[in-house]
Design a protein around this motif. Structure first.
Motif, short mmCIF file in Angstrom:
data_model
loop_
_atom_site.label_atom_id
_atom_site.label_comp_id
_atom_site.label_asym_id
_atom_site.label_seq_id
_atom_site.Cartn_x
_atom_site.Cartn_y
_atom_site.Cartn_z
N ALA A 125 0.82 -1.22 0.00
CA ALA A 125 0.00 0.00 0.00
C ALA A 125 0.85 1.26 0.00
O ALA A 125 0.35 2.36 -0.19
N ASP A 160 -9.72 -11.66 -7.24
CA ASP A 160 -11.02 -11.02 -7.07
C ASP A 160 -11.37 -10.73 -5.61
O ASP A 160 -12.54 -10.52 -5.28
N SER A 161 -10.35 -10.65 -4.76
CA SER A 161 -10.61 -10.33 -3.36
C SER A 161 -10.88 -8.85 -3.18
O SER A 161 -10.24 -7.99 -3.78
N ASP A 162 -11.82 -8.54 -2.29
CA ASP A 162 -12.12 -7.17 -1.92
C ASP A 162 -11.20 -6.67 -0.79
O ASP A 162 -11.27 -5.50 -0.41
N PHE A 213 -8.05 -5.75 -0.19
CA PHE A 213 -7.10 -4.64 -0.26
C PHE A 213 -7.85 -3.30 -0.36
O PHE A 213 -7.43 -2.29 0.22
N PHE A 214 -8.97 -3.31 -1.08
CA PHE A 214 -9.83 -2.13 -1.13
C PHE A 214 -10.35 -1.81 0.26
O PHE A 214 -10.33 -0.65 0.70
N LEU A 266 -9.14 -2.57 3.12
CA LEU A 266 -8.07 -2.08 3.99
C LEU A 266 -7.85 -0.58 3.76
O LEU A 266 -7.73 0.19 4.73
N GLY A 267 -7.81 -0.19 2.49
CA GLY A 267 -7.64 1.23 2.18
C GLY A 267 -8.80 2.06 2.72
O GLY A 267 -8.61 3.13 3.33
N PHE A 268 -10.02 1.56 2.51
CA PHE A 268 -11.21 2.27 2.97
C PHE A 268 -11.17 2.43 4.49
O PHE A 268 -11.44 3.52 5.03
N CYS A 321 -8.55 2.35 6.52
CA CYS A 321 -7.46 3.24 6.97
C CYS A 321 -7.89 4.71 6.85
O CYS A 321 -7.62 5.51 7.76
N ALA A 322 -8.55 5.06 5.74
CA ALA A 322 -9.02 6.43 5.59
C ALA A 322 -10.11 6.75 6.61
O ALA A 322 -10.13 7.83 7.21
N ASN A 330 -18.10 -3.11 1.99
CA ASN A 330 -18.90 -2.77 0.80
C ASN A 330 -18.84 -1.28 0.47
O ASN A 330 -19.84 -0.69 0.06
N GLY A 331 -17.67 -0.70 0.68
CA GLY A 331 -17.49 0.72 0.34
C GLY A 331 -18.36 1.65 1.15
O GLY A 331 -18.69 2.75 0.71
N ARG A 359 -17.02 -4.74 -4.30
CA ARG A 359 -18.32 -5.09 -3.72
C ARG A 359 -19.01 -3.87 -3.10
O ARG A 359 -19.67 -3.98 -2.07
N PHE A 364 -5.52 -0.63 -5.77
CA PHE A 364 -6.81 -1.02 -5.19
C PHE A 364 -6.95 -0.47 -3.76
O PHE A 364 -8.04 -0.08 -3.34
N PHE A 365 -5.84 -0.46 -3.04
CA PHE A 365 -5.83 0.16 -1.71
C PHE A 365 -6.15 1.65 -1.82
O PHE A 365 -6.99 2.19 -1.09
N GLY A 425 -9.79 2.36 -2.43
CA GLY A 425 -10.57 2.25 -1.20
C GLY A 425 -10.36 3.45 -0.30
O GLY A 425 -11.32 4.02 0.24
#
Lengths: 162, 162, 162, 162
Positions: free
Chosen positions: A37, A114-116, A118-119, A121-123, A125-126, A140-141, B38, B118-119, B122
């Motif tokens: 990241a 196709d794993s969610d 890493f997204f 994790l970023g979401f 952290c923010a 789910n964002g 997702r 991707f991180f 997110g």
């Protein structure tokens, strides 16, 4: 700002075991994910436990609470299985710490196509950096308050109650 | 909450072209990335342009501004090359729209092993949902104000000024 | 030369199911894998069944034999679970068809990070093209005759007997 | 049987460099790829050079020939850029060593999504084990004799002459 990331296991951190043909826990993927990241800020990683959240007992939720309470960092991300994420969030929410705690996880393991993870994790952290003190679930964002979220198991996603 | 995601190209969206051996732009990776994330909420994807940010001209920054101005959604993520991300952020910042606009990108293409893309996506989505109106850059696990950020090219990461 | 590729399931083709948290069979990964391999020759794909090889019954091994017998192509790759790969190979070996039949599989699913599947597929395709008529198992970068191979379950790899 | 794998660079081994935004050579991906392939037999890895095959000079082709000549192993896989793979194959073919030498490479880097590299490596390893002494090119799921192959640059694939 310094961030603490506490790993407890869950789908996020599951590995395929070629010997048993089952999904197991091995070395956490988190250190590698955090490096990938390219996070520039200080980031403390705490591998607290590595379990399926369906197996998580009360005393283990108390351990998670204890880690949050003792954390020198006021901004915390917890990697957790999705099935009982809400239960742990409720334990943390009831403690009303003066910290921002964000639980996240994954519907598909980090190591799978196709794993969610890493997204998410970023979401998370923010969200940990920006949200006011409180306990949240990031999936789910979306960022949910701990007392207004449920996992829709049939659809495989988190929703607000009612 | 509805989110608008505007793609402009940059490293995030680069593909390896087997015929030329060069990195090129092809169909954006964003629709696939958003599905993989997702995201449950409504999410509008706008593929505005697909260029290297070093090639971005003034009239194209005006196009980005125009898209933000016309956006029905008040929360916007812009995928952008890192080299001139700050310049576009400055154009958007000067316009002082009553919106939360977060620019992000990647140091390594989404389609490459070890990509931070991707991180960052997110992280930017959460920042767009949570930060007050303004223009921001989300890179390296940090949210920067548009007027206090620079890309350290030697180290390959974003930092605050001075 | 035309090649037939028969899918029967096994670890190679397992997908993570986000709803159940289990590894299941869904659309085969083979068509995508063959395209990614950029195979220029004609290649017939036959999705015969999608099962765990521990669940494979005698009548299903007969189905595999029937497919090989009826195949217009004399060079055949069979994707198979590793646990009973040798049993199916024995059924095919006893039939002594005038064809080159190579069984392969994977210790880690194609869709998982660090999977051996794509290498094994390449190895098996070359073996099917080059080896004399007979029945073989291609695993661990080695080509075994069907009557001189065993899976060392403790070590998770194939070996010659004695 | 022991196999020697000689790396010379090429698309197979290219990495994305976040600082320059270009594809460069860094630590070879081969040791990781060979481990992932779970090869059980002995396998000697020789990182001879790391260059784009368009930059390969005569003296470097002589180096490759020298490595093959001195190899204690009679079965050799060479990882090579696709653009001049045929030229190196011709130098090796003219030497008529009593060895089986298979050149392979990739149309898309190993570290990129949708790379053919790992399949080609498996194909080449089997070809090196099974084909009679001679010099071959393994690409697009096909084994070509060194004196009957050309790269169709417009279509991005290898074909027989005439």
């Amino acid at each position: 700002m310094t961030l603490r990331i506490i790993a407890t296991g869950g789908t996020f951190d599951k590995h395929y075991d070629p010997l048993s043909g089952k999904l197991i826990f091995a070395d956490s993927v988190l250190p590698g994910a955090l490096q990938r990241a390219r996070i520039a800020q200080d980031c403390v990683f705490e591998p607290l436990m590595a379990i399926d959240s369906l197996d998580m007992q009360d005393h283990q939720r108390q351990q998670v609470l204890q880690s949050c309470r003792q954390s020198a960092e006021a901004r915390i991300v917890i990697i957790h299985g999705t099935d009982t994420m809400r239960d742990t969030a409720a334990v943390l929410g009831a403690a009303a710490l003066a910290k921002t705690i964000v639980l996240t996880g994954a519907m598909v393991p980090y190591l799978s196509h196709d794993s969610d993870a890493f997204f998410n994790l970023g979401f998370a952290c923010a969200a940990a950096a920006l949200a006011p003190h409180g306990v949240y679930i990031a999936m789910n964002g979306q960022l949910f308050n701990w007392d207004n979220v449920t996992k829709n198991r049939r659809q495989g996603r988190f929703e607000t109650l009612g």
